[in-house]
Write a protein that holds these residues in place. Structure first.
Motif, PDB file in Angstrom:
ATOM      1  N   THR A 390       0.938  -1.203   0.060  1.00 21.07           N
ATOM      2  CA  THR A 390       0.109   0.111   0.091  1.00 21.07           C
ATOM      3  C   THR A 390       0.955   1.285   0.107  1.00 21.07           C
ATOM      4  N   ASP A 392       0.679   3.363   2.248  1.00 19.37           N
ATOM      5  CA  ASP A 392       1.001   3.671   3.816  1.00 19.37           C
ATOM      6  C   ASP A 392       2.527   3.390   4.081  1.00 19.37           C
ATOM      7  N   ASP A 395       3.021   0.685   6.477  1.00 12.33           N
ATOM      8  CA  ASP A 395       2.723  -0.785   6.442  1.00 12.33           C
ATOM      9  C   ASP A 395       3.883  -1.579   6.018  1.00 12.33           C
ATOM     10  N   HIS A 397       4.168  -4.618   4.915  1.00 13.00           N
ATOM     11  CA  HIS A 397       3.674  -5.711   4.144  1.00 13.00           C
ATOM     12  C   HIS A 397       4.492  -5.292   2.744  1.00 13.00           C
ATOM     13  N   GLU A 416       5.378 -10.226   5.263  1.00 10.97           N
ATOM     14  CA  GLU A 416       5.235  -8.960   6.097  1.00 10.97           C
ATOM     15  C   GLU A 416       6.458  -9.032   7.105  1.00 10.97           C
TER      16      GLU A 416
END
Length: 532
Positions: A390, A392, A395, A397, A416
């Motif tokens: 993403t 973000d 984030d 991930h 992750e």
């Protein structure tokens, strides 16, 4: 030579570089294979030698050498008769490996001892099975060891039955080797090999990191800058110390890594201390003060090949390749290919090569997002695109998109970064699992859902989701496999063409129904998605 030598008897750098560049252009030298043993490791022999020692190297086991009888113990097995072991009198830790290193000349598995506390073996040296058997049981007397092995039945191997090819009058064994008139295998004395002579690496020795890093192969990892490549790679190279059998859910084989980095030494010292990266990794930080010339690049690659050969590195990493090679115009395919061709000298010896590169800001589909000429991705066997999940910034991930020449390479992985390291969440395109009640088996639910009235796949899937809550999930592939199994068993039939106008439908076989079409295959499975 007039004009080339100055009063201090020093050749100008630009003149010397020109000589080296010309020499490299006509170079026909091929780096020799690593020696499989030193004088203390015993005789080597050839694959055609039917002596007891050579036959034992082929067919024997490590338990027969006497290692385990004398107190050596498994730390971790990585396959049949191969893995990591600890020396006698030690409760834990790794003292040696067996079968993890193989002879490049003959393909025999080797014993590699790291410990300096074992009087029978020299540390950092390879030993074949015969040499280990001799050292442990006969105090280095190879003749006595050979006689003992002969008494066990070694050294009387039956010759292979040749395969007769109708179109040729050549003698070829089942292993693909040409036999000479004496029945011994020989290398072909010609430019090419016949198809029957081609060799392949055994499946259990093919991958360093399953699906991504193949022995003797080239992999490119590309991403935007500051996306987290170095963090991922730091965890990856640490994983090669043998502490875990998996990395991101994929099998990983312990090995040595030679890492060539554009970053300064202090940054890697911090990562070493933070993650506990061991001395199975060798670092080369900023090897050039500026962009190298083709001659400097060729000389550096020669040093890499020498290091791989001497220290038995399994993986070489160039991070990033654009800060290391002599290419000044990345869009010039000729410059790119000229810089890449010599790196085959690294992989020809069996080491894997990972080249790290940057993507364009505009990105691209079908692995066209990497910066510069397409000659770079085309040169590689395996391609990995690394990106944020993403926008973000918090984030943790990331997504790995893979492709290339091997079917084992995963198409996509969602990963992750957690406090304990990276974890894999599988293919994000598989979607969330169907939730089922814990007290009921989903296969039993399927029996009640699919009746004599046919249902589409999405209808079956929705019915399963509605029937269960707060239970374990079932993946789409598992559901498809179960439907196929029931079609093959005659319990269900499948109708439809698998198109938008005629989607697949499943139903229970009734007494008056006709046989259904064959179960859903892999190619049809891909066409299933638009109909869900």
């Amino acid at each position: 030579m007039d004009g080339f030598v100055n009063p201090n008897h020093q050749i100008p750098v630009e003149v010397w570089a020109g000589w080296v560049e010309r020499a490299c252009a006509i170079n026909e030298f091929a780096a020799p294979d690593r020696p499989i043993s030193n004088p203390s490791s015993g005789p080597t022999g050839s694959p055609s030698d039917d002596s007891p020692g050579t036959d034992f190297n082929r067919r024997g086991s490590w338990s027969e050498t006497g290692l385990f009888d004398q107190g050596w113990a498994w730390v971790r097995q990585s396959g049949d008769d191969r893995g990591l072991i600890t020396r006698p009198g030690k409760d834990g830790g790794v003292s040696a490996s067996i079968g993890m290193v193989t002879s490049r000349q003959n393909g025999w598995p080797l014993f590699w001892c790291w410990s300096t506390s074992v009087p029978e073996f020299v540390a950092e040296q390879p030993y074949n099975r015969f040499a280990v058997f001799t050292a442990l049981n006969h105090r280095g007397d190879f003749k006595a060891a050979a006689r003992a092995l002969a008494d066990r039945g070694y050294g009387h191997r039956q010759p292979e039955v040749p395969i007769v090819l109708p179109s040729h009058s050549r003698n070829v064994t089942g292993s693909g080797l040409i036999l000479t008139p004496t029945g011994e295998p020989a290398e072909p004395d010609r430019l090419f090999r016949w198809m029957s002579e081609l060799r392949f690496r055994p499946q259990n020795d093919k991958w360093l990191w399953d699906g991504y890093l193949s022995r003797g192969g080239v992999t490119m990892l590309s991403a935007l800058w500051k996306a987290g490549k170095s963090t991922l790679l730091s965890h990856l190279i640490r994983a090669f110390d043998g502490r875990s059998e998996l990395f991101l859910g994929r099998p990983i084989t312990p090995g040595r890594v030679l890492y060539v980095s554009e970053e300064h030494e202090e940054m890697w010292a911090e990562r070493r201390d933070d993650l506990g990266i061991g001395d199975h990794v060798g670092m080369v930080c900023r090897p050039f003060k500026g962009r190298p010339s083709p001659a400097e690049w060729a000389a550096f690659l020669g040093s890499v090949v020498k290091s791989v050969d001497e220290y038995r590195f399994d993986l070489v990493v160039f991070d990033t390749i654009s800060k290391l090679w002599p290419v000044r115009e990345e869009n010039d395919a000729g410059q790119v290919e000229d810089a890449l061709m010599p790196v085959w000298n690294i992989t020809n010896g069996g080491a894997a090569l990972l080249m790290v590169h940057h993507n364009r800001k505009s990105g691209g589909k079908e692995f066209t997002g990497s910066r510069g000429s397409g000659g770079l991705p085309a040169f590689c066997e395996t391609l990995i695109e690394f990106s944020r999940n993403t926008e973000d910034p918090k984030d943790c991930h990331r997504v790995l998109v893979g492709g290339g020449r091997y079917r084992e390479t995963p198409a996509k992985l969602l990963i992750e970064l957690t406090p304990s390291g990276y974890v894999s969440h599988g293919d994000p395109d598989d979607g969330p699992p169907i939730v089922l009640p814990p007290a009921r088996d989903w296969k039993a639910l399927l029996t009640s859902i699919v009746g004599t009235e046919s249902k589409r796949f999405d209808e079956i899937q929705s019915a399963l989701a509605e029937s269960g809550r707060d239970g374990q999930g079932v993946r789409k592939k598992d559901l498809i496999d179960e439907l196929n199994r029931r079609v093959e068993g005659g319990e269900y039939e499948r109708m439809g063409l698998g198109t938008k106008g005629s989607p697949f439908r499943w139903s229970k076989v009734s007494f008056d129904s006709s046989p259904g079409v064959p179960p859903l295959g892999k190619s049809e499975e891909q066409d299933l998605e638009p109909n869900e």
